[in-house]
Design an enzyme around this catalytic site. Structure first.
Site, short mmCIF file in Angstrom:
data_model
loop_
_atom_site.label_atom_id
_atom_site.label_comp_id
_atom_site.label_asym_id
_atom_site.label_seq_id
_atom_site.Cartn_x
_atom_site.Cartn_y
_atom_site.Cartn_z
N CYS A 168 1.22 3.37 2.35
CA CYS A 168 0.94 4.93 2.95
C CYS A 168 -0.11 5.55 1.97
O CYS A 168 0.40 6.40 1.13
CB CYS A 168 2.36 5.83 3.18
SG CYS A 168 1.77 7.22 4.01
N CYS A 171 0.43 9.24 1.93
CA CYS A 171 1.61 9.72 0.97
C CYS A 171 1.35 9.84 -0.35
O CYS A 171 1.79 10.67 -1.26
CB CYS A 171 2.92 9.01 1.36
SG CYS A 171 3.33 8.58 3.09
N ASP A 172 0.84 8.58 -0.87
CA ASP A 172 0.76 8.53 -2.22
C ASP A 172 -0.71 8.29 -2.75
O ASP A 172 -0.84 8.42 -4.08
CB ASP A 172 1.23 6.98 -2.42
CG ASP A 172 2.54 6.80 -2.10
OD1 ASP A 172 3.53 7.75 -2.06
OD2 ASP A 172 3.04 5.80 -1.57
#
Ligand code: NAP
Length: 348
Positions: A168, A171-172
């Site tokens: 992701c 997300c990261d």
């Protein structure tokens, strides 16, 4: 007595549905999934995909800051003591989910730590069966079982999850370890382009590794990848191994060629999978309408209705497009409101 509503799933969609259903006095029963090695390996443990993500910086209401005292005071002591230490830089995926779980429990949600393995929609009330073989009946059902990112299946991928391997980018990607460093994205679809483009804002260079000599991505997205000077496409390449060590996590990647070229090693501090997702809907096959890619089909725009009246779907199990925690929570709320109104209309 059948339950009024059963919720299956324990990501943001499931907890949002539970909070709304509980506050509507529907006394929801929620199945959060079983804690098994099989679920760990598949990425389907309780709390779902968001629990695999480190800092969550895009969920509204949680700016960067030290949440420690809040977590201590909000979450029941027994569970709090089992959580990983708070890193004082904002909310992590597991922390957000524990807060959601606690909020749902506070309003009376009953939580069962087991998988639902079968459903029977042939009669009413509906019947669900768990992996322990127990059966429960419900007037309405909310399915929020999510999806899981596809991985290549390499042992090194498993080893460096949370140490540079991620599925992701949104997300990261902004984490310090990825800044101004070379990164690898695997895949040739729209998501791989989108994620490479996103990561190129932080990375020194993004190597997009694709197994063919033509992208699957739409023309407009493919052009975006070609036009971005920080994206370098590695054509006709497959990942042989992710390189790294215990201290630094991912340090590079070794690629094989599908076109007879020599193997190639690239330095990289991040390795992002973008080879599609699989919705957790196998137990619904043949019982509810699914899309070609096995996502649950929403049958009415702006409603969480499915092909079975009284069954509602929320979150990534029905969404292959937005796939965000906040959109999942939004559709969880919608599913609970839809279920509540449907039950009221039926006098149930
Ligand atoms: P996708 O279109 O299915 O693409 C998956 C990519 O991963 C393909 O290039 C595939 O290679 C590659 N792949 C699959 N398994 C692999 C393996 N084991 N090893 C190496 N490579 C592998 O999935 P997606 O990109 O996640 O997109 C999903 C849907 O969302 C699509 O309909 C897409 O259009 C849509 N979407 C749209 C946007 C947008 O318009 N902005 C953004 C994101 C997603 P092959 O090509 O060789 O099969």
């Amino acid at each position: 007595m059948p339950e009024r509503v059963i919720i299956i799933g324990s990501g943001p969609a499931g907890w949002a549905a539970a909070i709304y259903a509980a506050r509507a006095a529907l006394e929801p029963l929620l199945f959060e999934g079983a804690i098994t090695e099989e679920n760990r390996l598949a990425g389907t443990l309780p709390l779902g995909q968001l629990a695999l993500s480190t800092e969550v910086e895009n969920y509204p209401g949680f700016p960067v800051g030290d949440l420690e005292a809040y977590l201590d005071s909000a979450i029941e002591k027994g569970r709090r003591s089992m959580m990983a230490p708070h890193n004082k830089e904002g909310a992590s995926g597991p922390e957000l989910l524990e807060l959601m779980r606690q909020q749902a429990a506070n309003f009376g949600t009953r939580i069962v730590t087991d998988d639902v393995t079968d459903v029977d929609f042939s009669g009413r009330p509906f019947r669900v069966t768990t992996s322990e073989g127990k059966q429960h009946e419900a007037q309405a059902l909310i399915v929020a079982t999510g999806a899981r990112a596809n991985y290549l299946g390499l042992p090194s991928e498993e080893k460096y999850k949370n140490q540079g391997v991620s599925a992701c980018a949104v997300c990261d990607g902004a984490l310090p370890r990825f800044r101004n460093r070379p990164l690898v994205v695997v895949g040739g679809g729209d998501s791989a382009v989108e994620e490479s483009d996103y990561l190129s804002k932080f990375a020194s260079v993004v190597y997009m590794v694709h197994r063919r000599d033509e992208l699957r991505a739409s023309k407009i997205m493919a052009k975006r990848a070609m036009d971005n000077p920080k994206i370098e496409i590695q054509w006709n390449r497959v990942v042989d191994e992710i390189l790294g060590n215990d201290q630094d996590g991912v340090t590079g990647v070794r690629l094989n060629s599908t076109a007879g070229e020599d193997p190639l090693e690239l330095e990289a501090s991040g390795f992002f999978l973008s080879i599609g997702h699989t919705p957790n809907t196998a137990f619904l096959e043949g019982k509810i309408e699914l899309t070609e890619k096995k996502y649950i089909k929403w049958t009415t725009p702006w409603r969480t209705y499915t092909s079975v009246e009284g069954v509602f779907a929320a979150g990534d199990a029905a969404d292959d497009y937005y796939r965000q925690a906040v959109t999942a929570a939004g559709t969880g709320c919608m599913a609970a409101l839809d279920a509540e109104r449907w039950l009221a209309a039926k006098g149930l």
